[in-house]
Design an enzyme around this catalytic site. Sequence first.
Site, PDB file in Angstrom:
ATOM      1  N   HIS A 126       0.812  -1.226   0.000  1.00  0.00           N
ATOM      2  CA  HIS A 126       0.000   0.000   0.000  1.00  0.00           C
ATOM      3  C   HIS A 126       0.846   1.277   0.000  1.00  0.00           C
ATOM      4  CE1 HIS A 126      -3.634  -2.242   0.474  1.00  0.00           C
ATOM      5  NE2 HIS A 126      -3.306  -2.721   1.648  1.00  0.00           N
ATOM      6  N   ASP A 163      -2.613 -10.821  -2.345  1.00  0.00           N
ATOM      7  CA  ASP A 163      -3.137 -10.303  -1.079  1.00  0.00           C
ATOM      8  C   ASP A 163      -4.609  -9.919  -1.280  1.00  0.00           C
ATOM      9  OD1 ASP A 163      -1.988  -8.866   1.688  1.00  0.00           O
ATOM     10  OD2 ASP A 163      -3.709  -7.809   0.823  1.00  0.00           O
ATOM     11  N   HIS A 165      -6.181  -7.405  -0.432  1.00  0.00           N
ATOM     12  CA  HIS A 165      -6.368  -5.986  -0.752  1.00  0.00           C
ATOM     13  C   HIS A 165      -5.634  -5.620  -2.047  1.00  0.00           C
ATOM     14  CE1 HIS A 165      -6.691  -6.359   3.686  1.00  0.00           C
ATOM     15  NE2 HIS A 165      -7.708  -5.528   3.508  1.00  0.00           N
ATOM     16  N   ASP A 250      -4.355 -12.906   3.664  1.00  0.00           N
ATOM     17  CA  ASP A 250      -5.679 -12.487   4.124  1.00  0.00           C
ATOM     18  C   ASP A 250      -6.774 -12.877   3.132  1.00  0.00           C
ATOM     19  OD1 ASP A 250      -4.451 -10.679   2.426  1.00  0.00           O
ATOM     20  OD2 ASP A 250      -4.750  -8.924   3.712  1.00  0.00           O
TER      21      ASP A 250
HETATM   22 ZN   LIG Z   1      -4.085  -7.312   2.705  1.00  0.00          ZN
END
Ligand SMILES: [Zn+2]
Length: 350
Positions: A126, A163, A165, A250
């Site tokens: 991120h 991931d 996200h 995740d």
């Molecule tokens: Zn994540």
Amino acid sequence: MKKFAVIYDEIFLKHNPGIYHPESPQRVQAIWERLQKEDLLPYIDIFPPESATKEEILWNHSEYLYDVISQTKGKSYIQLDPDTATNEYSFDAAIKAVGAQKVALRLLFEKDYEGVFALVRPPGHHAERDRAMGFCLFNNIAIAAYYAKNYYGLKRILIVDWDLHHGNGTQKSFYSDPEVLYFSVHQYPYYPGTGHYSEIGSGEGRGFTLNVPLPAYCGDEEYIYIFETILKPIALQYKPEIIMVSAGFDLCENDPLGAMEVTPSFGIPMLTKILKEVADKTCKGKILFTLEGGYDLMNLQESVANLIFTFLNVKEISQKIIYTKRSEKIEEKVLKPLKDLLRYKAYWEI
Ligand SMILES: [Zn+2]
């Protein structure tokens, strides 16, 4: 000689964004303990990371962000955004999480290891040029790509971000760069908000960013289908010189921050197997895995163990994938618009 290496240092246990924070030191501690078990330890060599230099971090980040993070050193708690915080050790951990990528590439390109797992935190995908966010300080995998470009002259780097996200930071770093093909599968709409299928890169990089945004509750079938029917054919055309994986876990079932249902026992090994097949055909099998998210400790342990066993082909995957209406739905609702966009522009034959 062993073919698989893990990069790890106790500094990664010392970065702590807060006592109730899900991105806890226990995450890497749990994986580290699993790696020490007698079924796995004989297959891996362990190396310490080096610290990345300021110059290396500035390949991907601004002097401003470097200063913000370096000034947290020695301070017990600094909040950088609503969910990103540092303690006295965070800067040292962050520059070693980046420097672990440098050691990993050296092992892959100078020492003939086929696979490396960078067991690092804080995570990175991120982090943007000027901004630490989403538990991430510096973007480890983006700087890994710069190491590959600047130290080894690579021109075709595939980053697979599985991931849960979307890796907004990594996408931004290489949005107009055809030397890095960024492929992300993620829950959508969800944090950080980016990753719509229409985000496909710009300028010379058009067609070299690929996003597969998925609704919640997708599992092994959907992920395997996507890897087989879109990632694999594109990756075989791109012919990467290395595959780098933003390996968050995740996406696994029961993760406290996600709503996907990939299993550590079957889904994770299958995704690993598909990537290994591509790597064997295009880049002498070389894959760098870098830890991103994943907040259930049992999932982290089982996923990383199965990833390594599958990579080394020491455990067969006994289960077979059976495609049902769930993959038809993904094909219709998610992949068709992406494929239409890519076909229309004739970037890839899919
Ligand atoms: Zn994540």
